[in-house]
Design an enzyme around this catalytic site. Structure first.
Site, short mmCIF file in Angstrom:
data_model
loop_
_atom_site.label_atom_id
_atom_site.label_comp_id
_atom_site.label_asym_id
_atom_site.label_seq_id
_atom_site.Cartn_x
_atom_site.Cartn_y
_atom_site.Cartn_z
N ASP A 7 57.12 10.01 -62.02
CA ASP A 7 55.89 10.62 -61.46
C ASP A 7 54.63 10.17 -62.44
O ASP A 7 54.81 10.04 -63.75
CB ASP A 7 56.02 12.06 -61.67
CG ASP A 7 54.62 12.82 -61.06
OD1 ASP A 7 54.63 12.66 -59.62
OD2 ASP A 7 53.84 13.59 -61.64
N GLU A 11 55.79 5.33 -59.55
CA GLU A 11 54.86 5.90 -58.57
C GLU A 11 53.47 5.70 -59.48
O GLU A 11 53.08 6.39 -60.53
CB GLU A 11 55.24 7.31 -58.45
CG GLU A 11 54.00 8.01 -57.43
CD GLU A 11 53.18 9.12 -57.99
OE1 GLU A 11 52.44 9.57 -56.83
OE2 GLU A 11 53.06 9.31 -59.17
#
Ligand code: NOJ
Length: 584
Positions: A227, A288
């Site tokens: 993330d 990401e």
């Protein structure tokens, strides 16, 4: 007719990408994103959970995907739907237990599905033990040094340390009260105030996360989706920056602020890669990173770093043939330059579903959520184009990511009651951004059951719109032409034709203008997507493999594609090339 078959049907062919014999799973997989809150609820509380996922894994095996990525299910106050982690080694009771996780993983592996889990290293929850200790400790303490605490500017330190804005809206700094009650230091949070950023210059933070990776690798996971992979390291001195911070951007070249894409992040991923490589099996890291250019994104997948990075440039490209063609060429060039597979993605839990984006007047634009008072997408047109976009994506060499529900053609909920919204972006932007709840609505499994089979009690943490009944799995399974059957057949063909390890050429067909349609060739398959303009007649002798919608034949026997359609066809027999160019 025979003379026609002897000559290739195209007027030009431009090679973009060679086929590969390296078909390791993470170079060719179709990965299905499960958003645990909204996939399947087993205990009736209206929130999806791990046993619910386990019970429905058969669906994913039947669909024909290779791997599953699970968004966070760790202990969390759920301020940002689990992206605010309070304990990285524990399962939140709302999702089940560690034993439930092990059972889910075992079932997935038994079905031949790999499992990727999320790791959230940029920030923790404010309920993480580390942050609680930091608040209880004085300025300058080792407890505070795990986060980004700074003295304020201005008289009495009453102004934030710099001018950064939170991605969810408002300032990126919150002031704390010191243990004695006096107004004190400020801490940085690129997201919600309840998601304090960690300080990755602190070796303790680095050690902790390597240990977290080992914890899940030891349990058998096949990899991690990282993330905010571009956010961990901030520029020295935390300089002011007048640009805007946004999570969902990319595609166009532009500036990235001092909070993103700093050189120091790469060293972190090189050491993570060493951790993964010390384990047997092919474990992977997926970045990401919402960046401004494909070449910056490719730096995350250089040798010795991560395996994949999400291709958000593809996701953010509007419905336009020239731009669609260009982003495909640029994506393959950028990843080929570093020897990594390209990924392709159209939807996830942070963006308006592509079924709805593609039904807007500005088709494929990316609003930050859609409310009832905004322009409503043309649902039929959007679904039609979404099916065409997906069928193109599944023909491209590399890795494809699917977001749960897209195999059902689910639309965004664009008329959700504001009272129901839960996304911190909605609250922090003061309602300026509708936020991401519209793509996170629990899945419809069976039309006639309460909450369409999502939960045994009929509860659902976000309400399901009436349209979900006609998208339910049970009304699509086995129905020719349904979106579910389109996905299933496309996935089977993709595997059979080895498209994921295939080559890519740009093709021009006689009479087909480049601004109307994108024509590609992967191995021997022609992939034609018609964006706009008049119906396109394919050269005589093409055999249809699959199409996103009905394709008719004209009087001369040519296949005719109307705008908003993708078809995979075999060119006339003489022009087929079973042995494409290959690299090792
Ligand atoms: C990206 C995640 O996909 C998103 O859902 C989350 O809000 C932010 N990172 C912060 O963790």
């Amino acid at each position: 007719m025979d003379a026609l078959l002897d000559s290739p049907p195209w007027t030009s062919l431009f090679p973009v990408h060679p086929a590969t014999t390296d078909a390791r799973w993470w170079r060719t997989a179709v990965v299905y994103q499960v958003y645990p809150r909204s996939f399947a609820d087993s205990d009736g509380d209206g929130v999806g959970d791990l046993p619910g996922i386990t019970a429905r894994l058969d669906h994913l095996a039947a669909l024909g995907v290779d791997a599953v990525w699970l968004s966070p299910f760790y202990t969390s106050p759920q301020v940002d739907a689990g992206y605010d982690v309070a304990d990285h080694r524990a399962v939140d009771p709302v999702f089940g237990t560690l034993a439930d996780f092990d059972a889910m993983l075992a079932r997935a592996h038994a079905l031949g599905l790999r499992v990727i889990v999320d790791v959230v290293p940029n920030h923790t929850s404010d309920e993480h033990t580390w942050f609680r200790r930091a608040l209880a400790a004085p300025a300058g303490s080792p407890e505070r040094a795990r986060y980004v605490f700074r003295d304020g500017r201005g008289p009495g330190g009453s102004e934030p340390p710099n001018n950064w804005r939170s991605i969810f809206g408002g300032p990126a700094w919150t002031r704390v009260a010191e243990p004695d009650g006096a107004p004190g230091q400020w801490y940085l949070h690129l997201f919600d105030a309840r998601q304090p950023d960690l300080d990755w210059t602190n070796p303790e933070v680095r050690d902790e996360f390597e240990d977290v990776l080992r914890f899940w690798l030891d349990r058998g996971v096949d990899g991690f989706r990282v993330d905010v992979a571009h956010g961990l390291v901030k520029a020295d001195g935390l300089p002011d920056w007048d640009g805007t911070t946004a999570m969902v951007e990319g595609g166009a070249d532009g500036a990235t602020g001092p909070m993103f894409d700093q050189e120091g992040v790469h060293e972190i991923y090189r050491s993570w890669r060493a951790v993964l490589d010390s384990y047997p099996g092919d474990r992977v890291l997926v970045a990401e990173a919402w960046l401004d250019s494909l070449s910056r994104t490719a730096r995350y997948v250089r040798p010795g770093e991560m395996h994949q990075a999400f291709n958000f440039a593809y996701l953010t490209t509007p419905w336009d043939a020239d731009r669609n063609r260009q982003v495909i060429v640029d994506s393959l060039a950028a990843s080929d330059a570093v020897g990594a597979p390209t990924t392709w993605v159209l939807s996830n839990h942070d963006v308006v579903r592509h079924t709805s984006r593609l039904g807007l007047t500005d088709a494929g634009s990316l609003p930050k959520g859609i409310r009832a008072l905004d322009e409503q997408p043309d649902a039929e047109l959007g679904l039609r184009r979404a099916r065409a976009a997906t069928l193109q994506m599944l023909a491209l060499p590399g890795v494809a990511y699917l977001y749960q529900g897209e195999e059902l053609g689910l639309p965004e909920d664009t008329a959700m009651d504001d009272e129901a919204r839960q996304d911190p972006a909605w609250f922090r932007s003061g309602g300026f951004e509708a936020g991401r709840d519209g793509c996170r609505v629990p899945l419809p499994w069976s039309a006639a059951e309460p909450s369409h089979g999502f939960s045994p009690t009929g509860r659902s943490w976000l309400p399901q719109p009436p349209s979900f009944a006609r998208h339910a799995l049970d009304v699509q399974r086995g129905v020719p032409g349904s979106t579910y059957e389109l996905y299933r057949r496309a996935l089977a063909l993709r595997r059979h034709l080895q498209l994921a390890s295939g080559s890519l050429d740009l093709v021009e067909l006689p009479g087909v203008t480049t601004s109307e349609a994108v024509v590609l060739r992967n191995r021997e398959v022609l992939v034609v997507t018609v964006h706009r303009g008049a119906p396109v007649s394919l050269p005589a002798g093409c055999d249809l493999l699959i199409a996103s919608d009905e394709v008719v034949q004209d009087g001369a026997g040519s296949l005719v594609l109307v705008p908003g359609t993708t078809a995979w066809v075999l060119p006339p027999r003489a022009a087929r090339v079973p042995h494409a160019r290959t690299t090792g």
